[in-house]
Design an enzyme around this catalytic site. Sequence first.
Site, PDB file in Angstrom:
ATOM      1  N   ILE A   1      -8.861   7.259   7.776  1.00  0.00           N
ATOM      2  CA  ILE A   1     -10.354   8.055   7.610  1.00  0.00           C
ATOM      3  C   ILE A   1     -11.347   7.098   8.394  1.00  0.00           C
ATOM      4  CG2 ILE A   1     -11.886   8.817   6.006  1.00  0.00           C
ATOM      5  CD1 ILE A   1      -9.689   8.553   3.821  1.00  0.00           C
TER       6      ILE A   1
ATOM      7  N   TYR B   1       0.841  -1.192  -0.115  1.00  0.00           N
ATOM      8  CA  TYR B   1       0.149  -0.055   0.170  1.00  0.00           C
ATOM      9  C   TYR B   1       0.778   1.309  -0.032  1.00  0.00           C
ATOM     10  CZ  TYR B   1      -3.418   3.273   1.432  1.00  0.00           C
ATOM     11  OH  TYR B   1      -4.417   4.547   1.278  1.00  0.00           O
ATOM     12  N   ALA B   2       1.844   1.174   0.984  1.00  0.00           N
ATOM     13  CA  ALA B   2       2.848   2.433   1.116  1.00  0.00           C
ATOM     14  C   ALA B   2       3.471   2.642  -0.294  1.00  0.00           C
ATOM     15  CB  ALA B   2       3.716   2.431   1.999  1.00  0.00           C
ATOM     16  N   ALA B   3       3.756   1.567  -0.728  1.00  0.00           N
ATOM     17  CA  ALA B   3       4.755   1.905  -2.115  1.00  0.00           C
ATOM     18  C   ALA B   3       3.923   2.382  -3.340  1.00  0.00           C
ATOM     19  CB  ALA B   3       5.290   0.395  -2.609  1.00  0.00           C
TER      20      ALA B   3
HETATM   21  N1  LIG Z   1      -9.771   4.662   4.368  1.00  0.00           N
HETATM   22  C1  LIG Z   1      -8.561   5.260   4.779  1.00  0.00           C
HETATM   23  O1  LIG Z   1      -8.410   5.171   6.004  1.00  0.00           O
HETATM   24  C2  LIG Z   1      -7.698   6.005   3.903  1.00  0.00           C
HETATM   25  C3  LIG Z   1      -6.241   6.475   4.426  1.00  0.00           C
HETATM   26  C4  LIG Z   1      -5.603   7.030   3.344  1.00  0.00           C
HETATM   27  C5  LIG Z   1      -5.697   7.111   2.020  1.00  0.00           C
HETATM   28  N2  LIG Z   1      -6.997   6.705   1.647  1.00  0.00           N
HETATM   29  C6  LIG Z   1      -7.298   6.683   0.204  1.00  0.00           C
HETATM   30  O2  LIG Z   1      -8.503   7.615  -0.004  1.00  0.00           O
HETATM   31  C7  LIG Z   1      -9.186   7.050  -1.208  1.00  0.00           C
HETATM   32  C8  LIG Z   1     -10.635   6.889  -0.673  1.00  0.00           C
HETATM   33  O3  LIG Z   1     -10.683   5.623   0.234  1.00  0.00           O
HETATM   34  P1  LIG Z   1     -12.049   4.994   0.631  1.00  0.00           P
HETATM   35  O4  LIG Z   1     -11.622   4.435   2.015  1.00  0.00           O
HETATM   36  O5  LIG Z   1     -13.125   6.090   0.491  1.00  0.00           O
HETATM   37  O6  LIG Z   1     -12.300   3.973  -0.155  1.00  0.00           O
HETATM   38  P2  LIG Z   1     -13.420   3.085  -0.861  1.00  0.00           P
HETATM   39  O7  LIG Z   1     -14.397   3.490  -0.149  1.00  0.00           O
HETATM   40  O8  LIG Z   1     -13.084   1.872  -0.902  1.00  0.00           O
HETATM   41  O9  LIG Z   1     -13.856   3.739  -2.220  1.00  0.00           O
HETATM   42  C9  LIG Z   1     -12.660   3.577  -3.147  1.00  0.00           C
HETATM   43  C10 LIG Z   1     -13.299   3.982  -4.701  1.00  0.00           C
HETATM   44  O10 LIG Z   1     -12.353   3.690  -5.690  1.00  0.00           O
HETATM   45  C11 LIG Z   1     -13.242   3.091  -6.608  1.00  0.00           C
HETATM   46  N3  LIG Z   1     -11.884   2.367  -7.298  1.00  0.00           N
HETATM   47  C12 LIG Z   1     -11.091   1.160  -6.767  1.00  0.00           C
HETATM   48  N4  LIG Z   1     -10.335   0.903  -8.034  1.00  0.00           N
HETATM   49  C13 LIG Z   1     -10.931   1.174  -9.171  1.00  0.00           C
HETATM   50  C14 LIG Z   1     -10.438   1.207 -10.332  1.00  0.00           C
HETATM   51  N5  LIG Z   1      -9.477   0.494 -10.932  1.00  0.00           N
HETATM   52  N6  LIG Z   1     -11.255   1.948 -11.215  1.00  0.00           N
HETATM   53  C15 LIG Z   1     -12.329   2.687 -11.017  1.00  0.00           C
HETATM   54  N7  LIG Z   1     -12.461   3.011  -9.581  1.00  0.00           N
HETATM   55  C16 LIG Z   1     -11.997   2.393  -8.593  1.00  0.00           C
HETATM   56  C17 LIG Z   1     -14.132   2.095  -5.929  1.00  0.00           C
HETATM   57  O11 LIG Z   1     -15.018   1.591  -6.813  1.00  0.00           O
HETATM   58  P3  LIG Z   1     -15.343   0.040  -6.499  1.00  0.00           P
HETATM   59  O12 LIG Z   1     -16.228   0.350  -5.042  1.00  0.00           O
HETATM   60  O13 LIG Z   1     -16.444  -0.098  -7.544  1.00  0.00           O
HETATM   61  O14 LIG Z   1     -14.122  -0.873  -6.690  1.00  0.00           O
HETATM   62  C18 LIG Z   1     -14.514   3.384  -4.941  1.00  0.00           C
HETATM   63  O15 LIG Z   1     -15.535   3.861  -5.599  1.00  0.00           O
HETATM   64  C19 LIG Z   1      -8.199   5.881  -1.628  1.00  0.00           C
HETATM   65  O16 LIG Z   1      -7.331   6.429  -2.831  1.00  0.00           O
HETATM   66  C20 LIG Z   1      -7.707   5.382  -0.501  1.00  0.00           C
HETATM   67  O17 LIG Z   1      -6.445   4.522  -0.777  1.00  0.00           O
HETATM   68  C21 LIG Z   1      -7.981   6.083   2.398  1.00  0.00           C
END
Ligand SMILES: NC(=O)c1ccc[n+]([C@@H]2O[C@H](COP(=O)([O-])OP(=O)(O)OC[C@H]3O[C@@H](n4cnc5c(N)ncnc54)[C@H](OP(=O)(O)O)[C@@H]3O)[C@@H](O)[C@H]2O)c1
Length: 224
Positions: A175, A142-144
């Site tokens: 989050i 993930y970090a990479a």
């Molecule tokens: N949650 C945390 O604690 C946290 C911390 C730091 C950073 N982040 C980052 O913040 C962002 C949002 O996180 P979140 O927790 O809201 O995640 P989430 O609820 O899982 O939402 C991720 C979204 O990205 C979409 N997605 C993933 N792969 C995709 C692809 N190949 N093409 C198109 N859409 C794609 C998913 O669609 P599907 O559901 O249809 O797959 C979903 O709509 C992410 O980049 C995550 O890495 C999150």
Amino acid sequence: MNFSGKRCIVTGGTGALGAAVVARLRAAGAAVAVIARGAAPGDMDFSGVDLADPPAAAAAVNRAVEQLGGLYALVNVAGAFRWETLVDGHIATWDLLYSANLKTAVCASKAALPHLIANGGGRIVNIGAASAAKAAAGMGAYAASKAGVAKLTEALSEEVRPKGITVNAVLPSIIDTPANRADMPKADFSKWVKPDAIAELIAFLLSDAAGAITGALIPIAGRV
Ligand SMILES: NC(=O)c1ccc[n+]([C@@H]2O[C@H](COP(=O)([O-])OP(=O)(O)OC[C@H]3O[C@@H](n4cnc5c(N)ncnc54)[C@H](OP(=O)(O)O)[C@@H]3O)[C@@H](O)[C@H]2O)c1
């Protein structure tokens, strides 16, 4: 903030953070198109798009821009998370997170750039991660991938600065999402940063007041 007349694309706008970003931008008057892999229900929303697939990403961005009538900002929220050690984990996880976190942002940005240039300037905001600065055990893949998002942000900001396009990243810690609450039921949720707080920071980066900010990697950590 008043975003009336501003046309924006939010990738992953159906997820926990993405939905908050879409709501914040629409509340400020922006026209927002959502591109997501799963079902995205609104008129301006594009479902079933794998943004890590370059032709699919380009087609979806082009269709979204056509419907919006132009493009001012791209917010790359699409991404995924896995906690996995190398001993017990799978090499495929490294490919999966590279695709979901870095390649989606690369493909969507490449597709959006001609439109932002045609607009005479614009904004890109990426979602990195605080954990990319110092990866804990199980956080390597993930970090990479999120370190890659940080370097994409820096390099692209330098590339397109002369064209009046800013490129920044926000770096959340944990989050406060339903998925994180389910995974860590004993944690103190009050310390976690709320999706609305991150959406507010992203809205600021899209605002006129942030026009001189580019290449910034901005931690947003709540009280973690
Ligand atoms: N949650 C945390 O604690 C946290 C911390 C730091 C950073 N982040 C980052 O913040 C962002 C949002 O996180 P979140 O927790 O809201 O995640 P989430 O609820 O899982 O939402 C991720 C979204 O990205 C979409 N997605 C993933 N792969 C995709 C692809 N190949 N093409 C198109 N859409 C794609 C998913 O669609 P599907 O559901 O249809 O797959 C979903 O709509 C992410 O980049 C995550 O890495 C999150």
